[in-house]
Every structure is written in structure tokens, then in C-alpha cells.
Design a protein around this motif. Structure first.
Motif, PDB file in Angstrom:
ATOM      1  N   HIS A 186      -2.678 -50.692  35.095  1.00 53.08           N
ATOM      2  CA  HIS A 186      -1.811 -50.750  33.919  1.00 53.08           C
ATOM      3  C   HIS A 186      -2.370 -51.718  32.877  1.00 53.08           C
ATOM      4  O   HIS A 186      -2.408 -51.404  31.678  1.00 53.08           O
ATOM      5  N   LEU A 189      -5.419 -50.287  30.973  1.00 51.19           N
ATOM      6  CA  LEU A 189      -5.038 -49.349  29.921  1.00 51.19           C
ATOM      7  C   LEU A 189      -4.456 -50.079  28.718  1.00 51.19           C
ATOM      8  O   LEU A 189      -4.760 -49.750  27.558  1.00 51.19           O
ATOM      9  N   ASP A 190      -3.643 -51.090  28.987  1.00 49.20           N
ATOM     10  CA  ASP A 190      -2.986 -51.826  27.911  1.00 49.20           C
ATOM     11  C   ASP A 190      -3.999 -52.611  27.079  1.00 49.20           C
ATOM     12  O   ASP A 190      -3.969 -52.582  25.843  1.00 49.20           O
ATOM     13  N   ASP A 195      -5.004 -44.374  27.322  1.00 53.29           N
ATOM     14  CA  ASP A 195      -4.108 -43.908  28.378  1.00 53.29           C
ATOM     15  C   ASP A 195      -4.848 -43.256  29.532  1.00 53.29           C
ATOM     16  O   ASP A 195      -4.261 -42.523  30.327  1.00 53.29           O
TER      17      ASP A 195
END
Length: 310
Positions: A186, A189-190, A195
Motif C-alpha cells: 500500500h 503505491l501511495d 495503482d
């Protein structure tokens, strides 16, 4: 051989629940535990229990009773707290719910952790003496940059970008200061602003010496230059995943420090060894409750690796 962790320290309040409540819902807890936490302090404990390196912690506690107990717990683990300052007000706190599947939700009240954006002269001296400097993002980014700038010329800077936050601020970009970036899927991706995991790896890996992406039960992905390595996870019957990533990071940092290597000599084999040790430590930690309370000893980690690879 030494690790200095610059980061957060919190009083954790952990409630055991049958399931995580939905928005607006109330559930009853079966128990509540107070224990030491904070990503920085958790990682310092994990590095110290790795056994082969000395560990110092740089951060801040408040003037409340929690501050005294949190400091005492680090001292009891043999961690140098000469860089742990005290500021007026409350210490950091985390409200944690853990359900029957070992998943959790965490709300952090930063308290003293948000007070400092620069190192004191004494803290700079502690950081400058380290072989490995490990930071996270539960403290102001300005303090992360200060810690990176205070390290020695041949010292590592490991950044665990958790919780994820913008890498470019008024104080500058974090990327040039980072030798090894450690993120979960996560966070990858951030930070990358995409995405898709492969796109994130493509975006992030060229900006640091090495990229480590932890993938839970799927192990971890290590990227160093043009080389990649997949490090498998260790099987575990999880009861509480709180602090598992911190345990991984602390053990990873201690392994790098114990190697005696400098960032310019990093290679995929060293990083894979560090990730394997981190994964073993995390696998043991999730079978226990709490964050710092769950961190295993070096002997336990070595035994699990030996059993698994025998």
C-alpha cells in the motif's frame, strides 16, 4: 556496530475485539492491554533484540507518567536513551483494536512525537556515531531530513515510509537522503502515486540504492540496481499483526549494521539476508500479542530460520 532509530514512541492501548466495528457501530472488547509502542520505539526494540549491535533511540516523550514508563522500558531492553528528550505535554498514544483474525485498526495521537522538527546537539552526536540510521514517518519529515543529514559519511539511512506521506515538502525531497526504502504494498503505491505494484517498483527503485517491498504472506521483494530477489515469508498462525512491520525493519537494520558493510558496497545477497531475518522475526512476533512485547530474541529468529531451511 550500531543502529540509531530516530522516530516515534507511544503508549499503546490495545483492545481485543471479536471484529473491527463498522462506522457508527459499538462492539465490546474482551480485554485491554497497555504496552509500549510507536514505530520508532518498536523498531529500536527489534534491533536491540537482534543481539549483535548496540542501539540508541532518538525521539521525544511528554511530561506525563506514560513518558516515564516508556523511557524505562527502553532502558530495560538495553537501549541508549541519551537522545530521548522530554517536552511539555502528553506523550504519544495509539488506540488499537485487534480482532479474532489478527487484523487491526490503529489511531495515533502524536503528542510529543510531533514537537521536534530538528535535532538537539546531543541528539546530533548520537546520530553521527551510528552505522545505520533508521527512520519512519510518524515524526515530522523535517526531523527525518535532519537525521539523514546528521549521519556519518559511510552510514546507512533506512527509511520505513510508514505511515505513507508526501516525499517532497518545504524542507526538500526525502529521496536523495535514502539508501534503503522499506514500504509495504500500500505504501509503495501511495508514495509512487500509481495503482499497480510493478509500476510503483519501476518508479521508486531508481531513486534509492535499494527498495524493499514487504508483501505480507507473499514475503518481500528486494530491488537493488538491476537485480531483484524474492524473499519468502515464514508460515505463522497470527494472533496479532500489530508491530510486525516494525519488527521486520528493526531486524533488517541490525543485520545491515552487523555486516560491517557501507552503503556503497550494498548487494542483493546482503539485502536478501537482512529481509530473511526480518521476515523470521515478524513471523514470530505475529504469534504473540502487543508490539514491543511480541518482538523475539535473536536465538528465536535463528532457530526458526534453521528449522525452515534445514
Amino acid at each position: 556496530m550500531s543502529v540509531v532509530v530516530v522516530g516515534s514512541i507511544n503508549q499503546d492501548l490495545v483492545a481485543r475485539v471479536n471484529r473491527i466495528p463498522a462506522p457508527g457501530e459499538t462492539v465490546l472488547a474482551s480485554s485491554m492491554m497497555r504496552t509500549g509502542g510507536g514505530k520508532g520505539a518498536n523498531q529500536a526494540v527489534a534491533a536491540r533484540r537482534a543481539g549483535d549491535v548496540s542501539v540508541a533511540f532518538v525521539g521525544a516523550v511528554g511530561t506525563d507518567l506514560d513518558g516515564e514508563s516508556l523511557r524505562g522500558a527502553l532502558v530495560a531492553d538495553g537501549i541508549d536513551v541519551s537522545g530521548l528528550s522530554q517536552v511539555d505535554g502528553p506523550s504519544g498514544m495509539a488506540l488499537i483494536s485487534v480482532d479474532d483474525t489478527a487484523e487491526n485498526t490503529i489511531v495515533v495521537i502524536p503528542g510529543a512525537n510531533a514537537a521536534a522538527t530538528a535535532l538537539t546537539p546531543a541528539q546530533r552526536s548520537v546520530v553521527a556515531a551510528a552505522q545505520v540510521v533508521l527512520t519512519q514517518l510518524e515524526i515530522p519529515i523535517a526531523l527525518v531530513l535532519a537525521a539523514a543529514g546528521a549521519r556519518g559519511a559511510e552510514a546507512w539511512h533506512l527509511l520505513n515510509a510508514a505511515p505513507s506521506a508526501p516525499f517532497v515538502t518545504a524542507g526538500g525531497s526525502l529521496f536523495p537522503s535514502v539508501d534503503v526504502l522499506i514500504v509495504n504494498e500500500h505504501e509503495a503505491l501511495d508514495v509512487a502515486g500509481v495503482d499497480d505494484l510493478e509500476a510503483a517498483v519501476t518508479a521508486l527503485a531508481p531513486r534509492v540504492r535499494a527498495l524493499v517491498v514487504t508483501l505480507g504472506r507473499r514475503g518481500s521483494l528486494i530491488v537493488c540496481g538491476d537485480e531483484r530477489a524474492d524473499v519468502p515469508a515464514f508460515a505463522a498462525d497470527a494472533v496479532d499483526t500489530t508491530g510486525a512491520g516494525d519488527t521486520f525493519c528493526g531486524m533488517f537494520a541490525a543485520t545491515l549494521a552487523a555486516s560491517g558493510r557501507v552503503p556503497e558496497s550494498v548487494d542483493i545477497a546482503l539485502l536478501a539476508d537482512a529481509a530473511r531475518a526480518g521476515a523470521a522475526a515478524a513471523a514470530i512476533a505475529v504469534t504473540r500479542t502487543g508490539a514491543q512485547d511480541a518482538v523475539p530474541s535473536a536465538a528465536e529468529v535463528a532457530a526458526l530460520i534453521e528449522r525452515t531451511h534445514a
